[in-house]
Design a protein around this motif. Structure first.
Motif, PDB file in Angstrom:
ATOM      1  N   SER A   1      41.227  38.511  45.938  1.00 39.89           N
ATOM      2  CA  SER A   1      41.028  37.768  44.694  1.00 39.89           C
ATOM      3  C   SER A   1      42.274  36.953  44.384  1.00 39.89           C
ATOM      4  O   SER A   1      43.384  37.483  44.381  1.00 39.89           O
ATOM      5  CB  SER A   1      40.734  38.708  43.526  1.00 39.89           C
ATOM      6  OG  SER A   1      40.694  37.986  42.308  1.00 39.89           O
TER       7      SER A   1
ATOM      8  N   ARG B   1      42.730  35.693  41.505  1.00 39.13           N
ATOM      9  CA  ARG B   1      42.872  35.740  40.057  1.00 39.13           C
ATOM     10  C   ARG B   1      43.869  36.786  39.567  1.00 39.13           C
ATOM     11  O   ARG B   1      44.106  36.890  38.366  1.00 39.13           O
ATOM     12  CB  ARG B   1      41.511  35.989  39.396  1.00 39.13           C
ATOM     13  CG  ARG B   1      40.464  34.940  39.707  1.00 39.13           C
ATOM     14  CD  ARG B   1      39.215  35.133  38.876  1.00 39.13           C
ATOM     15  NE  ARG B   1      39.491  34.883  37.463  1.00 39.13           N
ATOM     16  CZ  ARG B   1      39.442  33.689  36.893  1.00 39.13           C
ATOM     17  NH1 ARG B   1      39.130  32.629  37.611  1.00 39.13           N
ATOM     18  NH2 ARG B   1      39.687  33.550  35.615  1.00 39.13           N
ATOM     19  N   ASP B   2      44.424  37.591  40.466  1.00 43.15           N
ATOM     20  CA  ASP B   2      45.372  38.616  40.018  1.00 43.15           C
ATOM     21  C   ASP B   2      46.746  37.984  39.828  1.00 43.15           C
ATOM     22  O   ASP B   2      47.415  37.589  40.792  1.00 43.15           O
ATOM     23  CB  ASP B   2      45.450  39.754  41.037  1.00 43.15           C
ATOM     24  CG  ASP B   2      46.362  40.867  40.557  1.00 43.15           C
ATOM     25  OD1 ASP B   2      46.061  41.467  39.512  1.00 43.15           O
ATOM     26  OD2 ASP B   2      47.397  41.107  41.216  1.00 43.15           O
TER      27      ASP B   2
ATOM     28  N   THR C   1      43.807  29.714  37.688  1.00 47.72           N
ATOM     29  CA  THR C   1      42.902  30.848  37.507  1.00 47.72           C
ATOM     30  C   THR C   1      43.255  31.737  36.331  1.00 47.72           C
ATOM     31  O   THR C   1      42.408  32.485  35.857  1.00 47.72           O
ATOM     32  CB  THR C   1      42.873  31.710  38.779  1.00 47.72           C
ATOM     33  OG1 THR C   1      44.193  32.175  39.075  1.00 47.72           O
ATOM     34  CG2 THR C   1      42.381  30.900  39.972  1.00 47.72           C
TER      35      THR C   1
END
Length: 422
Positions: A132, A134-135, A165
């Motif tokens: 991901s 988005r972290d 993001t």
């Protein structure tokens, strides 16, 4: 009596059911209750794991997301060996319950980093990013890692990912990114990201413009990136940048940036006339600007057929101050200034003052000024002057005084001109 006789056969039928029937009934109720209980506790855990991982873990001790969230909190508190071992165990348990958990993978990377295994930490962080993007914790580590390796291009790549993001990253990343713009490599590396006009740009621009010591660095980026999208919100930011450059005395950058803008009126830099080149511009910082003062003000008329405007001006009794101003970029040479007015009545001891100043980073230095009384009917003013190479940027200001009369002063500024003379 008839009702009892009707109910009796039903009761008898139930009593006649074999024991296996009742075992099935009890089993069904037990399984249904157990499933309902599991649904309840998992629902509670799914709702509370972010804000209260301890509560989530009380209901579901092996909840993967709650485990990683709690481990993240523990790591943030301290990184002693015992805590690191606990964080590692919780992260691994979280991955057993949900392999695609970027937070758990990132935590294993943190642990490896603290233990000195930078290579292993980088591998885990890159894996976390693959799971991901988005972290934010992963992107922040990768930014710091790239900076430590002096890989500015890679650092900016992760800046872009994080800001695209995770808007919550703005307060953390904007100050550092803005501060780094004094580095030519950073400016060059940021250019392609700005050119793509990502969503974060509209938040970054006002922050950078308002906080930079030298906003000309931002001008360099924008000039390399090419025009911003031709939308009002971007035009507003361009005007904000122009106003800030002027306020900081960065007039060379002001001129370079304005001339690069879509629909820029290049004549606006060279004229003081009240025309479409100076009034109601898409970028007002370049044209005539009316001061915001409730006691002194004015309004431009609609343009006539020739495209010329007039300005209706007023000043309250006893008031004195600036009415309008304009930045100019006149070349060295000889010039003549003229202005024409019209008033209905003569205001006692009211006056009109024009002043031209040379501009630099040290502030304005007066070149000349004129004073004229507000007279009934039509009147005018003129001033001859010369400019040398040491005065490449100028500021023309109109100040008015309302005088001591009860009604103050009112007049119409019919025209302004600066013409070159032999």
């Amino acid at each position: 009596m008839s009702r009892k006789r009707k109910a009796l056969p039903r009761f008898t039928a139930l009593k006649a059911k074999p024991p296996l029937f009742w075992v099935k009934i009890v089993g069904f109720i037990s399984v249904t209750g157990y499933i309902a209980w599991l649904s309840f506790i998992h629902a509670v855990a799914n709702i509370t794991w972010q804000q209260n991982p301890d509560m989530a873990l009380r209901f579901v001790p092996d909840h993967p997301l709650a485990l990683s969230r709690k481990a993240d909190e523990l790591f943030a508190e301290k990184q002693d060996p015992a805590t690191l071992a606990k964080v590692e165990a919780m992260a691994k348990q979280s991955l057993r319950g949900g392999a695609l958990n970027p937070v758990a993978i990132r935590l294993l990377g943190y642990v490896a980093d603290v233990r000195g295994d930078r290579k292993r930490a980088r591998e885990l962080m890159l894996l976390s990013q693959k799971v991901s993007r988005r972290d934010f914790g992963t992107q922040l580590w990768l930014i710091e890692d790239a900076v430590a390796r002096n890989d500015k291009k890679q650092a900016l790549y992760h800046y872009d990912i994080a800001m695209r993001t995770t808007p919550s990253s703005f307060p953390v990343l904007f100050p550092t990114l803005t501060g780094a713009l004094d580095d030519p490599e950073v400016r060059a590396g940021l250019t392609p990201f700005v050119k793509a006009a990502p969503d974060w740009l509209l938040s970054f621009l006002p922050y950078a413009i308002g906080s930079m010591e030298d906003p000309s660095y931002l001008v360099d980026v924008l000039l390399q990136a090419g025009p911003l999208p031709d939308r009002k919100e971007y035009r507003d930011q361009s005007n904000y940048l122009l106003s800030t450059l002027a306020a900081k005395g960065e007039f060379s950058a002001f001129e370079r940036y304005y001339t690069s803008l879509p629909s820029a009126r290049l004549k606006a830099l060279q004229t003081a006339a009240l025309t479409k080149d100076t009034v109601n511009l898409r970028y007002p910082a370049v044209g005539w600007q009316i001061s915001e003062n409730p006691a002194i003000g004015g309004a431009f008329s609609e343009p006539d057929k020739a495209g010329n405007y007039t300005l209706s001006a007023f000043a309250g009794s006893g008031e004195r101050g600036e009415l309008i101003r304009k930045y100019l970029f006149l070349k060295p040479g000889n010039y003549r200034f003229t202005a024409q007015y019209e008033a209905q009545e003569t205001a006692s001891d009211s006056d009109i003052r024009w002043e031209l100043s040379c501009l630099s980073g040290k502030g304005p230095v007066s070149k000349w000024f004129t004073n004229a009384a507000v007279k009934s009917g039509r009147s005018g003013d003129s001033q001859k002057f010369s400019l040398n190479a040491d005065c490449p940027h100028q500021l023309l200001q109109l100040q008015i005084a309302g005088g001591s009369g009860q009604l103050g002063a009112e007049f119409v500024l019919r025209s302004v001109a600066i013409t070159r003379t032999p």
